[in-house]
Design a protein around this motif. Sequence first.
Motif, PDB file in Angstrom:
ATOM      1  N   ALA A   1      47.991  63.173  35.473  1.00  0.00           N
ATOM      2  CA  ALA A   1      47.229  63.488  36.679  1.00  0.00           C
ATOM      3  C   ALA A   1      47.655  62.661  37.873  1.00  0.00           C
ATOM      4  O   ALA A   1      47.343  62.992  39.007  1.00  0.00           O
ATOM      5  N   VAL A   2      48.357  61.578  37.648  1.00  0.00           N
ATOM      6  CA  VAL A   2      48.726  60.682  38.732  1.00  0.00           C
ATOM      7  C   VAL A   2      50.038  59.999  38.366  1.00  0.00           C
ATOM      8  O   VAL A   2      50.282  59.704  37.195  1.00  0.00           O
ATOM      9  N   PRO A   3      50.921  59.759  39.346  1.00  0.00           N
ATOM     10  CA  PRO A   3      52.192  59.095  39.047  1.00  0.00           C
ATOM     11  C   PRO A   3      51.987  57.734  38.395  1.00  0.00           C
ATOM     12  O   PRO A   3      50.992  57.055  38.673  1.00  0.00           O
ATOM     13  N   PRO A   4      52.910  57.314  37.517  1.00  0.00           N
ATOM     14  CA  PRO A   4      52.750  56.034  36.798  1.00  0.00           C
ATOM     15  C   PRO A   4      52.526  54.842  37.724  1.00  0.00           C
ATOM     16  O   PRO A   4      51.722  53.970  37.434  1.00  0.00           O
ATOM     17  N   GLU A   5      53.260  54.799  38.854  1.00  0.00           N
ATOM     18  CA  GLU A   5      53.124  53.654  39.744  1.00  0.00           C
ATOM     19  C   GLU A   5      51.731  53.592  40.346  1.00  0.00           C
ATOM     20  O   GLU A   5      51.119  52.522  40.446  1.00  0.00           O
ATOM     21  N   VAL A   6      51.217  54.758  40.723  1.00  0.00           N
ATOM     22  CA  VAL A   6      49.881  54.800  41.302  1.00  0.00           C
ATOM     23  C   VAL A   6      48.842  54.461  40.242  1.00  0.00           C
ATOM     24  O   VAL A   6      47.873  53.735  40.500  1.00  0.00           O
ATOM     25  N   ARG A   7      49.044  54.958  39.026  1.00  0.00           N
ATOM     26  CA  ARG A   7      48.119  54.637  37.931  1.00  0.00           C
ATOM     27  C   ARG A   7      48.096  53.134  37.670  1.00  0.00           C
ATOM     28  O   ARG A   7      47.033  52.542  37.464  1.00  0.00           O
ATOM     29  N   GLU A   8      49.286  52.525  37.701  1.00  0.00           N
ATOM     30  CA  GLU A   8      49.377  51.083  37.482  1.00  0.00           C
ATOM     31  C   GLU A   8      48.613  50.328  38.571  1.00  0.00           C
ATOM     32  O   GLU A   8      47.899  49.356  38.305  1.00  0.00           O
ATOM     33  N   TRP A   9      48.765  50.814  39.807  1.00  0.00           N
ATOM     34  CA  TRP A   9      48.061  50.165  40.923  1.00  0.00           C
ATOM     35  C   TRP A   9      46.558  50.301  40.769  1.00  0.00           C
ATOM     36  O   TRP A   9      45.809  49.340  40.943  1.00  0.00           O
ATOM     37  N   LEU A  10      46.091  51.504  40.431  1.00  0.00           N
ATOM     38  CA  LEU A  10      44.668  51.715  40.234  1.00  0.00           C
ATOM     39  C   LEU A  10      44.130  50.815  39.131  1.00  0.00           C
ATOM     40  O   LEU A  10      43.067  50.202  39.266  1.00  0.00           O
ATOM     41  N   ALA A  11      44.891  50.727  38.044  1.00  0.00           N
ATOM     42  CA  ALA A  11      44.430  49.924  36.913  1.00  0.00           C
ATOM     43  C   ALA A  11      44.392  48.441  37.245  1.00  0.00           C
ATOM     44  O   ALA A  11      43.438  47.733  36.918  1.00  0.00           O
ATOM     45  N   SER A  12      45.421  47.966  37.952  1.00  0.00           N
ATOM     46  CA  SER A  12      45.491  46.530  38.235  1.00  0.00           C
ATOM     47  C   SER A  12      44.515  46.112  39.325  1.00  0.00           C
ATOM     48  O   SER A  12      44.082  44.967  39.381  1.00  0.00           O
ATOM     49  N   THR A  13      44.167  47.050  40.200  1.00  0.00           N
ATOM     50  CA  THR A  13      43.316  46.714  41.338  1.00  0.00           C
ATOM     51  C   THR A  13      41.838  46.924  41.051  1.00  0.00           C
ATOM     52  O   THR A  13      41.009  46.113  41.457  1.00  0.00           O
ATOM     53  N   PHE A  14      41.514  47.993  40.340  1.00  0.00           N
ATOM     54  CA  PHE A  14      40.116  48.380  40.228  1.00  0.00           C
ATOM     55  C   PHE A  14      39.521  48.166  38.837  1.00  0.00           C
ATOM     56  O   PHE A  14      38.482  48.709  38.517  1.00  0.00           O
ATOM     57  N   THR A  15      40.161  47.405  37.994  1.00  0.00           N
ATOM     58  CA  THR A  15      39.577  47.050  36.706  1.00  0.00           C
ATOM     59  C   THR A  15      39.623  45.558  36.529  1.00  0.00           C
ATOM     60  O   THR A  15      40.476  44.881  37.108  1.00  0.00           O
ATOM     61  N   ARG A  16      38.726  45.066  35.708  1.00  0.00           N
ATOM     62  CA  ARG A  16      38.624  43.629  35.498  1.00  0.00           C
ATOM     63  C   ARG A  16      39.749  43.164  34.585  1.00  0.00           C
ATOM     64  O   ARG A  16      39.965  43.698  33.513  1.00  0.00           O
ATOM     65  N   GLN A  17      40.464  42.144  34.996  1.00  0.00           N
ATOM     66  CA  GLN A  17      41.577  41.638  34.208  1.00  0.00           C
ATOM     67  C   GLN A  17      41.107  40.656  33.135  1.00  0.00           C
ATOM     68  O   GLN A  17      41.719  40.526  32.093  1.00  0.00           O
ATOM     69  N   LEU A  18      40.056  39.922  33.400  1.00  0.00           N
ATOM     70  CA  LEU A  18      39.560  38.924  32.474  1.00  0.00           C
ATOM     71  C   LEU A  18      38.096  39.201  32.180  1.00  0.00           C
ATOM     72  O   LEU A  18      37.346  39.586  33.067  1.00  0.00           O
ATOM     73  N   ALA A  19      37.725  39.008  30.943  1.00  0.00           N
ATOM     74  CA  ALA A  19      36.317  39.174  30.582  1.00  0.00           C
ATOM     75  C   ALA A  19      35.523  38.030  31.183  1.00  0.00           C
ATOM     76  O   ALA A  19      35.886  36.876  31.046  1.00  0.00           O
ATOM     77  N   THR A  20      34.453  38.379  31.861  1.00  0.00           N
ATOM     78  CA  THR A  20      33.630  37.342  32.478  1.00  0.00           C
ATOM     79  C   THR A  20      32.266  37.340  31.829  1.00  0.00           C
ATOM     80  O   THR A  20      31.762  38.372  31.371  1.00  0.00           O
ATOM     81  N   ALA A  21      31.670  36.191  31.809  1.00  0.00           N
ATOM     82  CA  ALA A  21      30.336  36.069  31.221  1.00  0.00           C
ATOM     83  C   ALA A  21      29.347  36.842  32.063  1.00  0.00           C
ATOM     84  O   ALA A  21      29.344  36.743  33.281  1.00  0.00           O
ATOM     85  N   LYS A  22      28.503  37.593  31.417  1.00  0.00           N
ATOM     86  CA  LYS A  22      27.515  38.388  32.136  1.00  0.00           C
ATOM     87  C   LYS A  22      26.375  37.492  32.601  1.00  0.00           C
ATOM     88  O   LYS A  22      25.840  36.711  31.840  1.00  0.00           O
ATOM     89  N   ARG A  23      26.037  37.626  33.864  1.00  0.00           N
ATOM     90  CA  ARG A  23      24.957  36.824  34.423  1.00  0.00           C
ATOM     91  C   ARG A  23      23.691  37.660  34.444  1.00  0.00           C
ATOM     92  O   ARG A  23      23.666  38.763  34.961  1.00  0.00           O
ATOM     93  N   LYS A  24      22.661  37.127  33.878  1.00  0.00           N
ATOM     94  CA  LYS A  24      21.382  37.820  33.903  1.00  0.00           C
ATOM     95  C   LYS A  24      20.814  37.758  35.303  1.00  0.00           C
ATOM     96  O   LYS A  24      20.728  36.704  35.907  1.00  0.00           O
ATOM     97  N   SER A  25      20.443  38.911  35.815  1.00  0.00           N
ATOM     98  CA  SER A  25      19.895  38.946  37.171  1.00  0.00           C
ATOM     99  C   SER A  25      18.469  38.434  37.157  1.00  0.00           C
ATOM    100  O   SER A  25      17.654  38.858  36.350  1.00  0.00           O
TER     101      SER A  25
END
Length: 623
Positions: free
Chosen positions: A194-218
Amino acid sequence: MWRGKPLLEGSRQGSVDGKSNVSNDKELVHKCHSDPGGGRALGAAPRTHRHRSASGALRKCVLTLDGYSYVIEQGALTIVRRSSSRSKTESCSTPTDEQLDQLDLETEHLPAVDTPDACDKAALRLRYLLRQLNRGEISAETLQKNLQYAAKVLEAVYIDETKPAVARQQSAPTLVFRRLADEDDELSEVQPDAVPPEVREWLASTFTRQLATAKRKSDEKPKFRSVAHAIRAGIFVDRIYRRVTSTALMQFPQDVVRVLKTLDEWSFDVFTLHEAANGQPVKYLGYELLNRYGMIHKFKVPPTILENFLGRIEEGYCRFHNPYHNNLHAADVAQTVHYMLCQTGLMNWLSDLEIFATLVAAVVHDYEHTGTTNNFHVMSGSDTALLYNDRAVLENHHISAAFRLMREEEYNILQNLSRDEFREFRTLVIDMVLATDMSFHFQQLKNMRSLLSLAEPTIDKSKATSLVLHCCDISHPAKRWDLHHRWTMSLLDEFFLQGDKERDLGLPFSPLCDRNNTLVAESQIGFIEFIVEPSMGVCADMLECILGPLHSGNKSGTNAATEPTIDENSGAESVNKFKIRKPWITCLSDNKKIWKEQATKDAEARANQEQEENIEVQPPPEE
């Protein structure tokens, strides 16, 4: 209306459609000094305790309303959360015949269905109705009204019990509530082709979390939900703006005043404002917005201090001479936030302090941006990445630097906030600016979608304003083509400058940062289809969910920014459904169409170029 009134005063005189809050229900008669904490909501008389000294002077006054006690003692106001425990006299034991005989079945002044008292009232009335039915002494109309009230109470209790524990009354049963979202990556649902590999890579690297972070209770702050919502639903009027030209505040050049006349438009031309303002769009637009919404007057912001603050914020945006993340972008996002507040009616749902925090968050959200991404800071091991442990590096800096600036006396626009107001303001701004971290994008949308899928969702103010700011931050593809194209070229220039730095440092190119191998049209199509369109759709659904009840409570006056329509899917029982205007839909469609045409031309040009190169490298035919 509630806004602009002191808390105690508003509690005493709050009303809906001009009706008094004081109830004539016999059940609601109480004596002073006998209240261990029974709450009251809109439509019920607040309880007031007055303690006098031997001389007769009033020393202490306690007003109980909506589950909170407002204690005035020696000129100071203290707000105390009511304990959920009940005294023996207020327990839910079986009522006596004498109590039932004194019961008034009128439903006009009953407490709100989502308050603790409502359960007692509903139970008491159901028992009385059973007795009267046995005697044949109850009218059908009275029976119907009281049964409807009891049903609403039961529905409210069910909804309340599905909330997190921190948001429930302490007396509510403990239930396992539904998780709103999982930590999975929404890009996994996108088909690879659905999307070129380079664009998919950009979407994945920009709009997803790279490291798991501890969830903060609101930590949910107590809300005066039944009072504030009911008052806004009953009144729901457009706010009266203060025009800059009618005040003795900062002077505006005539060219700036002329441009600001179009401030309420979706595709506001911030580039024209930049020229008219002599390169200071944040200074004038920020001042105009805070004055329009009455924030300068409400929170006693000294005009000179505000002018100094906006000037320094503008300088911070220009510090690194970024092509995209600069003072123009700050002004554009602030104006888009204004559109969402004003033209949708969202401002009627927010308190003055929440509006103030939202506007300031928009102005400072990219303060001192370096023109490089969080990933670049992490990969290059910058001091900022070390300071914030690789987590939301830039966003943490924007907030910290802005509040550090406001600690200085000559830039402290918050100097007249109370301690509690400052803490709430700071918490809201932190939440909103951190939510602009693109790596939280998919999780933020998924959480809101899941929340909106509930039968009667309760949306947190902080989450709502955070989503609005995030959508405004990425909204340029949803603006008019000439504006969007100009923003796109500026952003690509910034990406390419980062790519040059990565090449010099021996780092791999970040997606879309290699100026020699970037598919511009394809990247924008992917950005629109997978990021902007879904974001604006969820944001619109959220706003309609929030504002629908307010709009339905204003039958006599319709906000010009709304579009009531008929729900065609409901068949014979179709009803008017509240809708907001969505000018971005047409812009997104038009812009995507233009980019697709450009992508086709670019593909043809690349094919022709490859064909020519193949011809050149072919050896001459042998004789």
